[in-house]
Motif scaffolding. Structure first.
Motif: not given
Length: 245
Positions: A168-188
């Motif tokens: 849905x964010x128009x991205x894919x998995x990258x080592x290190x998780x930068x593509x997930x950082x914003x979503x993870x932080x907001x959910x936390x």
């Protein structure tokens, strides 16, 4: 356990198990995860939904899971399956229901109403069945606090689902998780503000144990309570990193 103890219990590892595979339903507790995610959604073919519910009900009724928490992931609320999923889970005595693709507080309240109806219909202990929500879209992340506070009596916490979120964010998995950082932080932030637990997504490359460990350590550093898993091989690393002090 009291309800408060059940809401706050240790949940470092949540191991996915397909409800379409009776042998796994019967034996998965031997790997000693904190929770089993008994899956009626993505891990079950469309033509096998009824058979999977049948297997799930009988496993919940017949198997002694030796204290391992039993969480049922129901199908999305945009499908024709979720109401019967709830009825079977409650009738079988599941400890918790995981709401797939949750995007707003009304989704939680809708599921809870059907849980209440099922508890009454099957003579279950009122209020026994807990809930958690899987956030899989930008809208779900943006509404995370409202979702977390939608039902304080039953809400355990929220989990991010990486596959659909990345898509849905128009991205894919990258080592290190930068593509997930914003979503993870907001959910936390939302989970901590609401006082509920928070769980990270699965790591799908079973051959990359070092990469998995790096991600789990990052999860711990960020403040997660635990992680969803797809293989028993991943449990030991998660339990080591998330070991209580």
């Amino acid at each position: 356990m009291t309800r408060e103890q059940r809401l706050k219990r240790l949940r470092r590892s949540m191991l996915f198990v397909s409800a379409q595979r009776p042998a796994l339903l019967k034996d998965a507790y031997i790997f000693k995860p904190d929770s089993l995610l008994l899956d009626l959604e993505d891990a079950v073919a469309e033509s096998q939904k009824d058979a999977a519910r049948f297997s799930l009900y009988h496993a919940l009724q017949a198997v002694d899971y030796r204290g391992v928490e039993r969480v049922v992931r129901i199908n999305g609320l945009d499908t024709p399956h979720w109401q019967e999923d709830i009825r079977v889970a409650v009738a079988g005595g599941a400890d918790m229901i995981r709401i797939a693709k949750c995007e707003k507080a009304d989704d939680v309240r809708k599921v809870v109403r059907h849980i209440e109806q099922a508890e009454e219909a099957f003579g279950s202990e009122p209020g026994y069945t807990l809930v958690m929500a899987a956030l899989e879209s930008p809208l779900g992340i943006l509404n995370a606090y409202e979702i977390c506070t939608a039902c304080p009596e039953r809400m355990v916490g929220v989990a991010i689902a990486g596959g659909d979120f990345r898509k849905s964010m128009q991205t894919k998995y990258y080592p290190g998780g930068l593509e997930m950082l914003g979503g993870r932080a907001m959910m936390l932030l939302a989970a901590r503000a609401a006082g509920v637990q928070c769980f990270d997504t699965v790591f799908t490359n079973l051959d990359d144990i070092e990469g998995f460990r790096v991600e789990v350590e990052q999860n711990k550093q960020m403040g997660f309570d635990g992680k969803s898993l797809i293989s028993p091989r991943q449990i030991a690393v998660v339990h080591e990193v998330f070991a209580p002090t």
